[in-house]
Design a protein around this motif. Structure first.
Motif, mmCIF file in Angstrom:
data_model
loop_
_atom_site.group_PDB
_atom_site.id
_atom_site.type_symbol
_atom_site.label_atom_id
_atom_site.label_comp_id
_atom_site.label_asym_id
_atom_site.label_seq_id
_atom_site.Cartn_x
_atom_site.Cartn_y
_atom_site.Cartn_z
ATOM 1 N N ALA A 1 6.064 35.221 104.928
ATOM 2 C CA ALA A 1 4.985 35.778 105.746
ATOM 3 C C ALA A 1 3.706 34.958 105.618
ATOM 4 N N VAL A 2 3.404 34.494 104.413
ATOM 5 C CA VAL A 2 2.198 33.690 104.196
ATOM 6 C C VAL A 2 2.301 32.364 104.941
ATOM 7 N N ARG A 3 3.451 31.724 104.868
ATOM 8 C CA ARG A 3 3.624 30.454 105.567
ATOM 9 C C ARG A 3 3.489 30.628 107.081
ATOM 10 N N GLN A 4 4.087 31.699 107.622
ATOM 11 C CA GLN A 4 4.002 31.943 109.058
ATOM 12 C C GLN A 4 2.570 32.222 109.495
ATOM 13 N N TRP A 5 1.867 33.063 108.734
ATOM 14 C CA TRP A 5 0.485 33.402 109.089
ATOM 15 C C TRP A 5 -0.412 32.170 109.021
ATOM 16 N N ASN A 6 -0.311 31.414 107.942
ATOM 17 C CA ASN A 6 -1.179 30.248 107.776
ATOM 18 C C ASN A 6 -0.866 29.150 108.796
ATOM 19 N N HIS A 7 0.361 29.140 109.300
ATOM 20 C CA HIS A 7 0.715 28.162 110.331
ATOM 21 C C HIS A 7 0.095 28.524 111.683
ATOM 22 N N ASN A 8 -0.005 29.820 111.952
ATOM 23 C CA ASN A 8 -0.489 30.272 113.259
ATOM 24 C C ASN A 8 -1.988 30.541 113.295
ATOM 25 N N HIS A 9 -2.629 30.663 112.123
ATOM 26 C CA HIS A 9 -4.062 30.967 112.076
ATOM 27 C C HIS A 9 -4.765 29.860 111.295
ATOM 28 N N LYS A 10 -5.688 29.198 111.932
ATOM 29 C CA LYS A 10 -6.358 28.056 111.313
ATOM 30 C C LYS A 10 -7.632 28.446 110.569
ATOM 31 N N THR A 11 -8.224 29.569 110.920
ATOM 32 C CA THR A 11 -9.515 29.935 110.318
ATOM 33 C C THR A 11 -9.349 30.883 109.131
ATOM 34 N N ILE A 12 -8.516 31.910 109.272
ATOM 35 C CA ILE A 12 -8.320 32.892 108.207
ATOM 36 C C ILE A 12 -6.982 32.618 107.531
ATOM 37 N N LYS A 13 -7.045 32.311 106.253
ATOM 38 C CA LYS A 13 -5.840 31.989 105.507
ATOM 39 C C LYS A 13 -5.472 33.139 104.568
ATOM 40 N N GLU A 14 -4.184 33.347 104.412
ATOM 41 C CA GLU A 14 -3.681 34.355 103.476
ATOM 42 C C GLU A 14 -3.189 33.685 102.194
ATOM 43 N N GLU A 15 -3.147 34.484 101.122
ATOM 44 C CA GLU A 15 -2.573 34.036 99.859
ATOM 45 C C GLU A 15 -1.468 34.999 99.453
ATOM 46 N N LEU A 16 -0.649 34.545 98.544
ATOM 47 C CA LEU A 16 0.483 35.364 98.111
ATOM 48 C C LEU A 16 0.016 36.657 97.456
ATOM 49 N N THR A 17 -1.139 36.615 96.794
ATOM 50 C CA THR A 17 -1.646 37.797 96.104
ATOM 51 C C THR A 17 -2.116 38.883 97.064
ATOM 52 N N ASP A 18 -2.223 38.565 98.353
ATOM 53 C CA ASP A 18 -2.626 39.578 99.324
ATOM 54 C C ASP A 18 -1.525 40.598 99.586
ATOM 55 N N TYR A 19 -0.305 40.295 99.200
ATOM 56 C CA TYR A 19 0.834 41.181 99.461
ATOM 57 C C TYR A 19 1.096 42.034 98.226
ATOM 58 N N GLN A 20 0.707 43.314 98.316
ATOM 59 C CA GLN A 20 0.771 44.199 97.167
ATOM 60 C C GLN A 20 2.195 44.690 96.872
ATOM 61 N N ASN A 21 3.085 44.610 97.855
ATOM 62 C CA ASN A 21 4.425 45.139 97.660
ATOM 63 C C ASN A 21 5.150 44.421 96.528
ATOM 64 N N TRP A 22 5.101 43.092 96.541
ATOM 65 C CA TRP A 22 5.776 42.363 95.465
ATOM 66 C C TRP A 22 4.978 42.408 94.169
ATOM 67 N N GLN A 23 3.648 42.564 94.262
ATOM 68 C CA GLN A 23 2.835 42.697 93.053
ATOM 69 C C GLN A 23 3.203 43.972 92.294
ATOM 70 N N GLN A 24 3.432 45.058 93.040
ATOM 71 C CA GLN A 24 3.830 46.321 92.398
ATOM 72 C C GLN A 24 5.201 46.187 91.747
ATOM 73 N N ALA A 25 6.139 45.503 92.423
ATOM 74 C CA ALA A 25 7.467 45.301 91.837
ATOM 75 C C ALA A 25 7.382 44.435 90.586
#
Length: 387
Positions: free
Chosen positions: A230-254
């Motif tokens: 998801a991070v790779r797809q978002w960062n490929h399609n959006h040039k101004t706002i970038k996501e990081e892996l830590t933004d996804y809480q689902n895997w952080q909780q696991a």
């Protein structure tokens, strides 16, 4: 009165301001380590014949480093002295060919810590005063009341909890009464320890917790993979706002849930080993064990997991310091042929497959349990070695 050093671990409950300051201190210690290591590498690259900058030289560089980077002043100054000491020790081990080259530390590591030597004191039943942090809430401090604190370490572990580890100087424990008994211990897999008098102590087992940890490990891996996609797809399609892996809480909780199950297993294993080693030290005056190289044995991938679960090294370490504390004696011997020799007549029967758990001596006719026979041989070798 004789003094001994002990380690005591407390839980910390920082408020938001203190938590932010702790993360700044973690980052500062990591920053100083990386700066000193980069300086050492650059110095060697420019002039391979130059002398290594020792601990004193690195400490001398701290003052100009603080002037260049003022945020370092937010940390306890003694924590940087500890960083330099640890880095100097790492290079000493490297020069002695007893360790690898030191690595740079990452801010993405799930375990963060810093160590200081400044004075910290107990101010209430659940309050302790730490340098730069002030009064911080802890678990019960009754165990350290009146003790001299030599150094402290604040850490953040994968479960999302903060801990305070203290090295304290305490009066030496009272010598335990003598029992006049000696014992040989053969460590195993199904049974952690088998004594020469026939007692078998089971290996720690927590099947339900291990099952839960394995399931959450699988969930964590799957959720992390989905988050990375998801991070790779978002960062490929959006040039101004970038996501990081830590933004996804689902895997952080696991990840955190998996870490908590793993910590429960580790805590229960350590509790079991403490109770067992204390029982042995109280019961026997002389304990003889094998000098096993656990790291070498773990090269066997079929047995590596069960050997790690048995915690032979930690079992031996606990026996060593408890025997030293309580006036008992621990003897280590080489494990050669202990399971192949008849403990009654000394006949050498040769190697046997692990599947053979009992055998009869062809010379004297004695019937042996493989592990108990090995424990008796270990006791004989240990007593013979010390006369």
């Amino acid at each position: 009165m004789a003094k001994v050093l002990k380690g005591i671990k407390l839980r910390l409950y920082p408020n938001q301001h203190q938590a932010d300051l702790l993360w700044q201190m973690f980052g500062n210690s990591r920053f100083v380590w990386n700066q000193m290591l980069a300086m050492a590498k650059e110095r060697y690259h420019n002039n391979p014949s130059s002398h290594f900058v020792n601990e004193y030289g690195m400490n001398y560089l701290l003052k100009p480093l603080k002037l260049e980077f003022p945020f370092l002043k937010q940390s306890d100054s003694t924590s940087f002295l500890v960083v330099n000491h640890n880095l100097a020790q790492a290079f000493k081990m490297l020069f002695k060919h007893q360790g690898g080259y030191p690595h740079f530390k990452s801010r993405r590591a799930i375990r963060q810590s810093y160590t200081g030597r400044s004075t910290c004191r107990v101010i209430a039943k659940r309050r302790i005063k730490l340098p730069k942090l002030g009064s911080i809430r802890t678990s019960k401090t009754s165990r350290i009341a009146g003790l001299k604190i030599k150094r402290y370490t604040v850490s953040y572990d994968p479960t999302g909890r903060y801990y305070l580890s203290l090295q304290v100087e305490t009066p030496a424990p009272q010598i335990l009464p003598k029992t006049g008994k000696t014992v040989g211990l053969d460590v195993g897999i199904a049974d952690l320890a088998i004594s020469s008098d026939g007692t078998k102590y089971k290996t720690f087992n927590a099947k339900w917790l291990e099952k839960q940890a394995t399931q959450w490990q699988s969930k964590c891996s799957r959720r992390r993979h989905r988050a990375e996609v998801a991070v790779r797809q978002w960062n490929h399609n959006h040039k101004t706002i970038k996501e990081e892996l830590t933004d996804y809480q689902n895997w952080q909780q696991a990840r955190m849930q998996k870490a908590r199950y793993q910590q429960k297993i580790a805590n229960r294993r350590k509790d079991y080993l403490h109770k067992l080693t204390t029982k042995l030290v109280k019961q026997y005056d002389v304990i003889v064990i094998e000098d096993l190289k656990t790291k070498n044995l773990q090269h066997n991938h079929h047995l590596a997991k069960v050997i790690a679960n048995a915690s032979w090294y930690e079992f031996r370490t606990m026996l060593e310091y408890k025997c030293a504390w309580y006036g008992k004696r621990l003897i280590t011997i080489k494990p050669n042929y202990t399971s192949q020799i008849c403990s009654d007549c000394g006949y050498h029967s040769g190697p046997k497959p692990l599947a053979i758990r009992e055998w009869t001596c062809p010379q004297c006719g004695a019937h042996h349990d493989r592990d108990i026979n090995a424990a008796v041989n270990i006791l004989h070798k240990g007593l013979k070695a010390v006369g």
